[in-house]
Design a protein around this motif. Structure first.
Motif, mmCIF file in Angstrom:
data_model
loop_
_atom_site.group_PDB
_atom_site.id
_atom_site.type_symbol
_atom_site.label_atom_id
_atom_site.label_comp_id
_atom_site.label_asym_id
_atom_site.label_seq_id
_atom_site.Cartn_x
_atom_site.Cartn_y
_atom_site.Cartn_z
ATOM 1 N N GLU A 55 0.828 -1.206 0.000
ATOM 2 C CA GLU A 55 0.000 0.000 0.000
ATOM 3 C C GLU A 55 0.863 1.258 0.000
ATOM 4 O OE1 GLU A 55 -2.574 -0.501 3.358
ATOM 5 O OE2 GLU A 55 -3.397 -2.358 2.535
ATOM 6 N N TRP A 56 1.940 1.251 0.795
ATOM 7 C CA TRP A 56 2.804 2.427 0.834
ATOM 8 C C TRP A 56 3.539 2.589 -0.485
ATOM 9 C CZ3 TRP A 56 8.146 3.264 3.283
ATOM 10 C CH2 TRP A 56 8.429 4.631 3.326
ATOM 11 N N GLN A 57 3.997 1.497 -1.077
ATOM 12 C CA GLN A 57 4.677 1.582 -2.372
ATOM 13 C C GLN A 57 3.734 2.164 -3.430
ATOM 14 O OE1 GLN A 57 7.198 -1.619 -3.583
ATOM 15 N NE2 GLN A 57 6.981 -1.158 -5.745
ATOM 16 N N THR A 58 2.483 1.746 -3.431
ATOM 17 C CA THR A 58 1.494 2.281 -4.367
ATOM 18 C C THR A 58 1.307 3.780 -4.152
ATOM 19 O OG1 THR A 58 0.360 0.158 -4.478
ATOM 20 C CG2 THR A 58 -0.910 2.100 -5.137
ATOM 21 N N THR A 59 1.228 4.193 -2.902
ATOM 22 C CA THR A 59 1.067 5.616 -2.592
ATOM 23 C C THR A 59 2.291 6.408 -3.041
ATOM 24 O OG1 THR A 59 -0.375 5.110 -0.729
ATOM 25 C CG2 THR A 59 0.662 7.269 -0.731
ATOM 26 N N LEU A 60 3.491 5.873 -2.780
ATOM 27 C CA LEU A 60 4.719 6.545 -3.234
ATOM 28 C C LEU A 60 4.751 6.661 -4.758
ATOM 29 C CD1 LEU A 60 7.571 5.082 -1.004
ATOM 30 C CD2 LEU A 60 7.112 7.493 -1.406
ATOM 31 N N GLU A 61 4.385 5.571 -5.436
ATOM 32 C CA GLU A 61 4.359 5.572 -6.892
ATOM 33 C C GLU A 61 3.396 6.633 -7.420
ATOM 34 O OE1 GLU A 61 3.303 1.843 -9.067
ATOM 35 O OE2 GLU A 61 5.454 1.478 -8.779
ATOM 36 N N GLN A 62 2.204 6.716 -6.815
ATOM 37 C CA GLN A 62 1.212 7.715 -7.225
ATOM 38 C C GLN A 62 1.744 9.132 -7.017
ATOM 39 O OE1 GLN A 62 -1.645 7.121 -8.904
ATOM 40 N NE2 GLN A 62 -0.880 5.022 -8.896
ATOM 41 N N ALA A 63 2.479 9.343 -5.932
ATOM 42 C CA ALA A 63 3.055 10.661 -5.675
ATOM 43 C C ALA A 63 4.086 11.018 -6.745
ATOM 44 C CB ALA A 63 3.701 10.695 -4.288
ATOM 45 N N PHE A 64 4.913 10.059 -7.142
ATOM 46 C CA PHE A 64 5.885 10.309 -8.206
ATOM 47 C C PHE A 64 5.174 10.566 -9.539
ATOM 48 C CE2 PHE A 64 9.260 8.500 -5.454
ATOM 49 C CZ PHE A 64 10.283 9.384 -5.745
ATOM 50 N N ILE A 65 4.139 9.784 -9.836
ATOM 51 C CA ILE A 65 3.370 9.972 -11.082
ATOM 52 C C ILE A 65 2.776 11.373 -11.116
ATOM 53 C CG2 ILE A 65 1.263 9.254 -12.299
ATOM 54 C CD1 ILE A 65 1.954 6.350 -11.389
ATOM 55 N N LYS A 66 2.244 11.819 -9.981
ATOM 56 C CA LYS A 66 1.659 13.158 -9.888
ATOM 57 C C LYS A 66 2.695 14.239 -10.191
ATOM 58 C CE LYS A 66 -1.669 15.375 -6.971
ATOM 59 N NZ LYS A 66 -2.400 15.273 -5.718
ATOM 60 N N ASN A 67 3.973 13.888 -10.008
ATOM 61 C CA ASN A 67 5.063 14.824 -10.261
ATOM 62 C C ASN A 67 5.752 14.564 -11.601
ATOM 63 O OD1 ASN A 67 5.440 16.664 -7.819
ATOM 64 N ND2 ASN A 67 5.060 14.671 -6.904
ATOM 65 N N GLY A 68 5.060 13.877 -12.504
ATOM 66 C CA GLY A 68 5.545 13.739 -13.871
ATOM 67 C C GLY A 68 6.347 12.495 -14.188
ATOM 68 N N TRP A 69 6.557 11.599 -13.235
ATOM 69 C CA TRP A 69 7.340 10.399 -13.470
ATOM 70 C C TRP A 69 6.475 9.306 -14.073
ATOM 71 C CZ3 TRP A 69 12.538 10.323 -12.780
ATOM 72 C CH2 TRP A 69 13.091 11.373 -12.056
ATOM 73 N N GLN A 70 7.093 8.445 -14.878
ATOM 74 C CA GLN A 70 6.421 7.295 -15.474
ATOM 75 C C GLN A 70 6.997 6.023 -14.843
ATOM 76 O OE1 GLN A 70 3.887 7.759 -17.629
ATOM 77 N NE2 GLN A 70 4.267 9.941 -17.303
ATOM 78 N N PRO A 71 6.172 5.174 -14.198
ATOM 79 C CA PRO A 71 6.697 3.950 -13.591
ATOM 80 C C PRO A 71 7.202 2.970 -14.648
ATOM 81 C CG PRO A 71 4.334 4.199 -13.163
ATOM 82 C CD PRO A 71 4.755 5.356 -13.980
ATOM 83 N N ALA A 72 8.277 2.260 -14.322
ATOM 84 C CA ALA A 72 8.880 1.282 -15.239
ATOM 85 C C ALA A 72 9.615 0.223 -14.415
ATOM 86 C CB ALA A 72 9.850 1.984 -16.187
ATOM 87 N N GLN A 73 9.966 -0.898 -15.044
ATOM 88 C CA GLN A 73 10.736 -1.948 -14.369
ATOM 89 C C GLN A 73 12.147 -1.473 -14.036
ATOM 90 O OE1 GLN A 73 9.792 -4.816 -13.163
ATOM 91 N NE2 GLN A 73 7.694 -4.546 -13.848
ATOM 92 N N SER A 74 12.775 -0.778 -14.978
ATOM 93 C CA SER A 74 14.047 -0.098 -14.714
ATOM 94 C C SER A 74 13.886 1.290 -15.309
ATOM 95 C CB SER A 74 15.228 -0.846 -15.330
ATOM 96 O OG SER A 74 15.117 -0.865 -16.728
ATOM 97 N N GLY A 75 14.368 2.290 -14.603
ATOM 98 C CA GLY A 75 14.062 3.644 -15.029
ATOM 99 C C GLY A 75 15.257 4.568 -15.062
ATOM 100 N N ASP A 76 14.991 5.811 -15.513
ATOM 101 C CA ASP A 76 16.009 6.855 -15.466
ATOM 102 C C ASP A 76 16.450 7.080 -14.018
ATOM 103 O OD1 ASP A 76 15.817 7.420 -18.267
ATOM 104 O OD2 ASP A 76 13.981 8.550 -17.867
ATOM 105 N N LEU A 77 15.500 6.907 -13.110
ATOM 106 C CA LEU A 77 15.778 7.028 -11.679
ATOM 107 C C LEU A 77 15.254 5.772 -10.996
ATOM 108 C CD1 LEU A 77 16.711 8.785 -9.251
ATOM 109 C CD2 LEU A 77 14.358 9.625 -9.117
#
Length: 189
Positions: free
Chosen positions: A78-100
């Motif tokens: 649940e916390w990982q999902t919330t963190l991911e949503q916060a990053f998405i809200k700030n313009g990030w795109q989730p991926a298996q391996s990423g720029d960050l």
């Protein structure tokens, strides 16, 4: 006689239920966008529980084992999902391996209770503490940061399940804000 035995059993079970361990849940929450937003860069996020014990603390009282407070195993998801949503809200795109890549390790999540007396009423003071280590990995290197969240509360007479749930969420909100608002990772992208 059977009525007396049945009533005794009901009273006993009700007493046991009142003293049973608390397992509190986390719900998702909304986060605010930050100034350092991504330009559609990709993000790989992982949250790991490194705590040695799942017990957060004890509500106190005579029955220590039944006064323990825990979070369910699903809490990290649940916390990982919330963190991911916060990053998405700030313009990030989730991926298996990423720029960050952001690797979050939960090192400590606990509270301690202390009974005290004030104004002739018994109060319980609880001090909550959480500590995470976050590793940010980008194309130009990596960095590790630790974030701590602490809060103190006073209850009459002891914190309820709802109180403990609200406090755990407040701690995780604070950690989430610290992880998202860091912005130092711009140097390693």
């Amino acid at each position: 006689m059977r009525t007396i035995l049945a009533l005794s059993a009901v009273v006993f079970l009700a007493g046991c239920t009142a003293r049973s361990p608390q397992q509190i849940q986390l719900t998702s929450w909304d986060t605010q966008p930050v100034a350092v937003a991504s330009q559609n860069e990709t993000l790989a996020l992982q949250v790991i529980d490194m705590r040695a014990n799942e017990v957060l603390g004890s509500r106190g009282g005579v029955y220590e084992e039944t006064a323990q407070v825990t979070l369910p195993e699903s809490m990290l998801t649940e916390w990982q999902t919330t963190l991911e949503q916060a990053f998405i809200k700030n313009g990030w795109q989730p991926a298996q391996s990423g720029d960050l890549e952001v690797n979050v390790q939960l090192l400590q999540l606990s509270f301690s209770s202390q009974a005290g007396e004030s104004y002739k009423r018994v109060l319980t003071n609880t001090d909550w503490t959480a500590l995470v280590e976050v590793e940010y990995i980008g194309a130009n290197g990596s960095m590790i940061r630790e974030y701590r969240a602490t809060r103190s509360f006073t209850d009459f007479p002891r914190p309820s399940v709802e109180d403990n749930q609200a406090r755990a969420e407040e701690i995780f909100k604070s950690l989430t804000d610290n992880i998202i608002k860091n912005g130092e990772w711009e140097r390693i992208l």
